[in-house]
Design a protein around this motif. Sequence first.
Motif, short mmCIF file in Angstrom:
data_model
loop_
_atom_site.label_atom_id
_atom_site.label_comp_id
_atom_site.label_asym_id
_atom_site.label_seq_id
_atom_site.Cartn_x
_atom_site.Cartn_y
_atom_site.Cartn_z
N UNK A 1 11.17 5.49 10.90
CA UNK A 1 10.09 6.18 10.17
C UNK A 1 9.16 5.16 9.54
N UNK A 2 9.74 4.12 8.94
CA UNK A 2 8.88 3.10 8.31
C UNK A 2 7.96 2.44 9.32
N UNK A 3 8.50 2.02 10.46
CA UNK A 3 7.67 1.35 11.47
C UNK A 3 6.63 2.29 12.06
N UNK A 4 7.00 3.56 12.24
CA UNK A 4 6.04 4.53 12.80
C UNK A 4 4.88 4.77 11.84
N UNK A 5 5.18 4.99 10.57
CA UNK A 5 4.12 5.26 9.59
C UNK A 5 3.21 4.04 9.43
N UNK A 6 3.78 2.84 9.39
CA UNK A 6 2.96 1.64 9.27
C UNK A 6 2.10 1.44 10.52
N UNK B 1 12.79 -2.94 0.99
CA UNK B 1 11.69 -2.29 0.27
C UNK B 1 10.39 -3.03 0.57
N UNK B 2 9.28 -2.26 0.61
CA UNK B 2 7.98 -2.82 0.94
C UNK B 2 6.97 -2.36 -0.10
N UNK B 3 6.35 -3.33 -0.80
CA UNK B 3 5.27 -3.03 -1.74
C UNK B 3 3.96 -3.03 -0.97
#
Length: 496
Positions: A437-442, A481-483
């Motif tokens: 999900x993180x890679x797709x949204x980014x 975590x990613x800011x």
Amino acid sequence: MDATWLKPIVETKYLSTENAHRYRAILRYFYIQHERMRQYLFPEEVYAFLKQHEEFADYTEEELQQDLDQLVKWNNLIARQETSHVRTIEEFKKKRFRYQCSPYTVEIERMIRTLEQLGDSFGGSLERTRFDRLYASLSRMETIIASDFQEQPDEMHQVWEETFDYFKKIIQNSADYIAYLHGENLEERMTSESFLVYKEQFTAYLRDFIVALQKTSMQIEQLLEDLPEDGVRQFIEHVVDYERSIPRFADALPPRAVQIEEKWETWRSLCEWFLGRDGRESELSFLQYQTNEAIRRLTRVVQRLGERHHHFRSRKGDYLHLARWFSRLESIEEAHCLSAVVFGCFHTKHLVADFGATDNIYRDVWDEPPAEWVTKPRVRHYGEKKKPQAIEDKEREKEEARLRYLEEKAREEAELKQFVTDGKIVLADLPEVTPYVRKTLLGWIAKAMGREGQAMKTENGWVVNVVNKEGTICLRAEDGELVMPNYEIHVLSRGE
């Protein structure tokens, strides 16, 4: 096949026939005067020009007249009888001619001038601004189509000519510059120490081109996809009608339908260069790949030059510094730790297995199953026993793999749908998400920010719009975590 493709071109005979040096000198003078807007020349002018050079010291007027007559037969010159100052019938019978170079000759000499300036290496350039100009011209074309062709025909013709002038220059200059980067001359220069001075200029030039290309090309692709086919055909019809309205004495003008079809094929070539055709990659993608490869090659060359330079440099000072560092340690255990950091592990063994990697670029190494390595005797006469085997039917395995893939895609899409609230995905409100999900949204955010309006179509058919809110957020995922900036992804449609 057009019959004109098969005919010999007699206009080029003067380049390689006997007395070619005389014919070339005469026609070069005619070409230079043509560029200065002097269309007709008398034989006396040509003769006076040739006699200024040592190569034509023994040249006579009779030889000049013979050469002019021959060039007229080869359609390089057009003879016109001078009758404006004739006073008697005898003067008229002498047939005093003026000569003009033919259109074929002008283009041939123009090409020769270009070849003379080309030299032994390719030229070309990677201009960032040409993509911006092409995009502006296509936007102007879109505006004219949207306004139901309210512009004047000459304005539409100018927009069409500017569009393909920029497009042709992009193709020619980029192809020539890529060929220059792969040429032997540059390869030889790269191996010299003096290349280090130009390394930063080369790298910055290519990097800036890639950044501008990625930004503008996405806008051009979106614009080409949005332009209606019927509107483009009508635009082409207006352009053809304007060209046919220009007064010309030529009686062999091609039919209107043929001209429209030719320009339509030209338009399709532009679209295919940016968008590709029949599932194949576009030439734009190939240009990006070639430019990235050039940057990587330059980096490798600089690295090798640096290693060669450091190879001959004395490491005495480095070793003395390390020795003092080790001497200040209090125990052998600390020395072992420092040695492991500085020198690495001693006597390490590397195990390599021939294992087919997955096509999923987001899959990590530790997600792969362990590989098996079959040891074989390392003797000269060892031969692996082989048994004839029948061809196995893998249809069921293929169908199972296809169903697993579809189930995985459905699961991933369902995982994304659960984060959609009121038609949008608010990244600040998301719980801990999976790496997928993180890679797709980014990935959606990166693609959308490069397009006009920050809107794009995803792989699963969604149309989303990215909105940048104030402040920053912390996106929590299972792997860290990613800011990042505070983005919201608005789902405009789900392609259902």
